[in-house]
Design a protein around this motif. Structure first.
Motif, short mmCIF file in Angstrom:
data_model
loop_
_atom_site.label_atom_id
_atom_site.label_comp_id
_atom_site.label_asym_id
_atom_site.label_seq_id
_atom_site.Cartn_x
_atom_site.Cartn_y
_atom_site.Cartn_z
N PRO A 8 -10.22 -9.19 3.99
CA PRO A 8 -8.86 -8.71 4.27
C PRO A 8 -7.85 -9.26 3.27
O PRO A 8 -7.79 -10.46 3.04
N GLY A 9 -7.08 -8.35 2.70
CA GLY A 9 -6.02 -8.76 1.76
C GLY A 9 -6.55 -9.34 0.47
O GLY A 9 -5.81 -10.03 -0.25
N PHE A 10 -7.81 -9.10 0.15
CA PHE A 10 -8.43 -9.62 -1.09
C PHE A 10 -8.24 -11.12 -1.24
O PHE A 10 -7.97 -11.61 -2.33
N ARG A 11 -8.34 -11.85 -0.14
CA ARG A 11 -8.04 -13.29 -0.26
C ARG A 11 -9.10 -14.05 -1.04
O ARG A 11 -8.83 -15.12 -1.58
N SER A 12 -10.32 -13.54 -1.06
CA SER A 12 -11.33 -14.28 -1.83
C SER A 12 -12.10 -13.36 -2.76
O SER A 12 -13.26 -13.61 -3.04
N THR A 13 -11.43 -12.30 -3.20
CA THR A 13 -12.07 -11.41 -4.17
C THR A 13 -11.18 -11.31 -5.40
O THR A 13 -9.98 -11.08 -5.26
N ALA A 14 -11.77 -11.50 -6.58
CA ALA A 14 -11.00 -11.28 -7.81
C ALA A 14 -10.94 -9.78 -8.04
O ALA A 14 -11.98 -9.14 -8.22
N ALA A 15 -9.73 -9.21 -7.97
CA ALA A 15 -9.60 -7.76 -8.07
C ALA A 15 -9.41 -7.31 -9.52
O ALA A 15 -9.37 -6.13 -9.81
N CYS A 16 -9.21 -8.28 -10.43
CA CYS A 16 -9.04 -7.91 -11.83
C CYS A 16 -9.37 -9.11 -12.70
O CYS A 16 -9.51 -10.22 -12.19
N LYS A 17 -9.47 -8.86 -14.01
CA LYS A 17 -9.55 -9.97 -14.97
C LYS A 17 -8.16 -10.10 -15.57
O LYS A 17 -7.50 -9.09 -15.81
N SER A 18 -7.71 -11.33 -15.82
CA SER A 18 -6.41 -11.49 -16.46
C SER A 18 -6.41 -12.73 -17.33
O SER A 18 -7.03 -13.74 -16.98
N ALA A 19 -5.75 -12.65 -18.47
CA ALA A 19 -5.69 -13.78 -19.40
C ALA A 19 -4.29 -14.39 -19.41
O ALA A 19 -3.94 -15.13 -20.31
N ILE A 20 -3.47 -14.08 -18.40
CA ILE A 20 -2.06 -14.47 -18.47
C ILE A 20 -1.81 -15.85 -17.85
O ILE A 20 -1.36 -16.78 -18.52
N THR A 21 -2.10 -15.98 -16.57
CA THR A 21 -1.72 -17.22 -15.87
C THR A 21 -2.91 -17.81 -15.14
O THR A 21 -3.71 -17.09 -14.53
N PHE A 22 -3.02 -19.14 -15.21
CA PHE A 22 -4.11 -19.84 -14.52
C PHE A 22 -3.51 -20.76 -13.47
O PHE A 22 -2.57 -21.50 -13.74
N GLN A 195 -2.07 -13.34 -9.37
CA GLN A 195 -2.14 -12.12 -8.54
C GLN A 195 -1.47 -12.28 -7.18
O GLN A 195 -2.07 -12.06 -6.13
N ASN A 196 -0.21 -12.72 -7.16
CA ASN A 196 0.55 -12.78 -5.91
C ASN A 196 0.80 -11.35 -5.40
O ASN A 196 0.51 -10.38 -6.10
N ALA A 197 1.37 -11.25 -4.21
CA ALA A 197 1.51 -9.92 -3.59
C ALA A 197 2.29 -8.94 -4.47
O ALA A 197 1.87 -7.79 -4.66
N SER A 198 3.41 -9.38 -5.02
CA SER A 198 4.22 -8.42 -5.79
C SER A 198 3.54 -8.02 -7.09
O SER A 198 3.58 -6.85 -7.49
N THR A 199 2.89 -8.97 -7.75
CA THR A 199 2.21 -8.65 -9.02
C THR A 199 1.02 -7.73 -8.74
O THR A 199 0.77 -6.77 -9.49
N SER A 200 0.31 -8.00 -7.66
CA SER A 200 -0.81 -7.11 -7.30
C SER A 200 -0.29 -5.72 -6.97
O SER A 200 -0.94 -4.72 -7.28
N THR A 201 0.89 -5.67 -6.35
CA THR A 201 1.50 -4.37 -6.04
C THR A 201 1.81 -3.61 -7.32
O THR A 201 1.53 -2.41 -7.44
N VAL A 202 2.38 -4.34 -8.30
CA VAL A 202 2.69 -3.70 -9.59
C VAL A 202 1.41 -3.17 -10.23
O VAL A 202 1.35 -2.03 -10.71
N ARG A 203 0.36 -3.98 -10.19
CA ARG A 203 -0.90 -3.56 -10.83
C ARG A 203 -1.49 -2.36 -10.12
O ARG A 203 -2.01 -1.44 -10.77
N LEU A 204 -1.43 -2.37 -8.80
CA LEU A 204 -2.00 -1.26 -8.04
C LEU A 204 -1.24 0.03 -8.35
O LEU A 204 -1.84 1.08 -8.59
N ALA A 205 0.10 -0.07 -8.38
CA ALA A 205 0.90 1.11 -8.70
C ALA A 205 0.60 1.55 -10.13
O ALA A 205 0.44 2.75 -10.41
N ALA A 206 0.49 0.57 -11.03
CA ALA A 206 0.27 0.90 -12.45
C ALA A 206 -1.09 1.55 -12.68
O ALA A 206 -1.24 2.35 -13.61
N SER A 207 -2.06 1.23 -11.83
CA SER A 207 -3.42 1.75 -12.06
C SER A 207 -3.47 3.27 -11.96
O SER A 207 -4.38 3.90 -12.45
N SER A 208 -2.45 3.86 -11.32
CA SER A 208 -2.44 5.32 -11.22
C SER A 208 -1.75 5.96 -12.42
O SER A 208 -1.63 7.18 -12.51
#
Ligand code: CMC
Length: 388
Positions: A8-22, A195-208
């Protein structure tokens, strides 16, 4: 449900690869492109950090100058955008206004619609970072009935935002460098957080393949909630409600009571289970600004005592609940003169650097549309019959 994993809510799944922030939540480490947040907050500035987040490396002197020039030529709002503000109620929450006006920008910049073109993408990102301060400041000045102010390109990004927020049409605005620096640090600390909620939202919207301005508006909507960017405002409301140091034990008891929905706002984090490295930097800035202004905010004392008492309490220790970045950012913003309802808008200005960086990163990949699955818990197949 076959091969579906339930998370639920991708709490323990990496939904993307990212090289920006650790982020290492157990060790309290936050790195932007490999650089520790503490070093960036002390030695860098928000625009350099924005460049770093977007491009992966710190800018050379020439690259920095070019970015400053680009931001300076895109920081005005179209006059028709300004007329949108007049359609809102004066008492509208600035975040409600921001969702609307940032989304509306997608109707204005047809020339950046080709998201397959790297130059167009960069231009869209630059426009968003450049325009956010005026978009946010205008939502405040409109609400108090003062004329909206234009940017002044002689000023740096944070100073410019201060003058658009607080400058008066009848007097020269003199920037206080201590306040400008503190605001710049707030911007840097809030610029990205993987991948906080708002950034994940941006990515999800952007994926379309959606328009970048619409994607960032989606991020603003997600940021608004009190469990995310709205926490800084909620912290201040909570401290005001507590009102005095004597009332702290009562507040702590309420936060621990499972029958009471009250939580200590600004405490706890989905990822940080030791400490939030940003909260230390911001606490130091809050003290510095209050000393500089000669202000003695009783809320700072309540906040510090609350932290001290909570961190000795088994409930908070056992659940690894520590002050997060928003615990002190509200006190700092209040000292600088920001009204409470603008706190999350300030966060949105800063996070735009992160959102556009993730948007750019995603566009650079061959990435199809995101499509989370679900665990269906509804009715099994049944057949229609007319109601009797
Ligand atoms: N006060 C009291 N109890 C809390 C709090 C709190 N602030 N936060 C978590 N808990 C308890 C919670 O009740 C639960 O207890 P139990 O195990 O007995 O049921 C346990 O701690 C774990 O809570 P959780 O909700 O599963 O933790 P989470 O990692 O899902 O939630 C959080 C993280 C940030 C949503 C949450 O800690 C919270 O609501 N904090 C207050 C709001 C806040 O400050 N948000 C800003 C986050 S940082 C900025 C940003 O990301 O935008």
């Amino acid at each position: 449900h076959g091969l579906l994993a339930f998370d639920p809510g991708f709490r323990s799944t990496a939904a993307c690869k990212s090289a920006i922030t650790f982020v290492d939540g157990d060790k309290g480490i936050l790195l932007y492109r490999g650089y520790p947040i503490e070093e960036l907050a002390e030695h860098s500035d928000f625009i350099e950090v924005a460049y770093l987040l977007m491009n992966g490396e710190l800018p050379t002197v020439m690259q920095r100058t070019q970015l400053d020039l680009a931001l300076g030529s895109h920081n005005l709002l179209h006059e028709q955008v300004l007329s949108f503000y007049r359609g809102f109620r004066r008492d509208a929450h600035p975040m409600a206004v921001m969702v609307g006006v940032v989304g509306a920008l997608s109707a204005f910049y047809h020339d950046v619609m080709n998201i397959r073109d790297a130059n167009d993408r960069q231009l869209a990102a630059t426009r968003l970072i450049a325009k956010m301060p005026m978009l946010a400041a205008a939502s405040y000045t409109y609400s108090i009935g003062r004329p909206m102010r234009y940017p002044n390109n002689k000023l740096d990004y944070a100073s410019n935002f201060l003058q658009m927020m607080f400058g008066s049409p009848v007097a020269e605005y003199v920037v206080d460098p201590v306040l400008a620096r503190a605001l710049d640090v707030i911007f840097t600390l809030h610029a990205d957080h993987e991948q906080n909620a708002s950034t994940s939202t941006v990515r999800l919207a952007a994926s379309s393949g959606a328009n970048p301005f619409a994607c960032i508006a989606a991020g603003i909507a997600s940021l608004w909630g009190p469990a995310h960017g709205g926490a800084n405002e909620a912290v201040l409301k909570m401290l005001m409600e507590i009102g005095s140091v004597e009332n702290i034990p009562k507040a702590i008891a309420r936060a621990k009571d499972k029958d009471d929905s009250f939580r200590l706002m600004g405490f706890g984090h989905r990822i940080y289970k030791n400490f939030d490295p940003r909260s230390r930097v911001i606490q130091a800035q809050a003290k510095k600004v209050l000393t500089h202004l000669g202000k003695d905010d009783p809320l700072l004392e309540i906040a510090m005592r609350l932290e001290e008492i909570a961190l000795k309490d088994e409930y908070f220790i056992g659940r690894k609940l520590y002050p997060n970045v928003d615990f002190y950012s509200g006190i700092l913003l209040r000292a600088m003169g920001f009204p409470m309802n603008m706190f999350t808008a300030v966060f949105a200005v800063a996070r735009t650097a992160g959102w556009v960086s993730h948007w750019l990163e995603l566009q650079g990949e061959s990435h199809g549309i995101d499509r989370p699955r679900q665990l269906y818990v509804g009715k099994a197949l049944r057949h229609y019959s007319k109601a009797k």
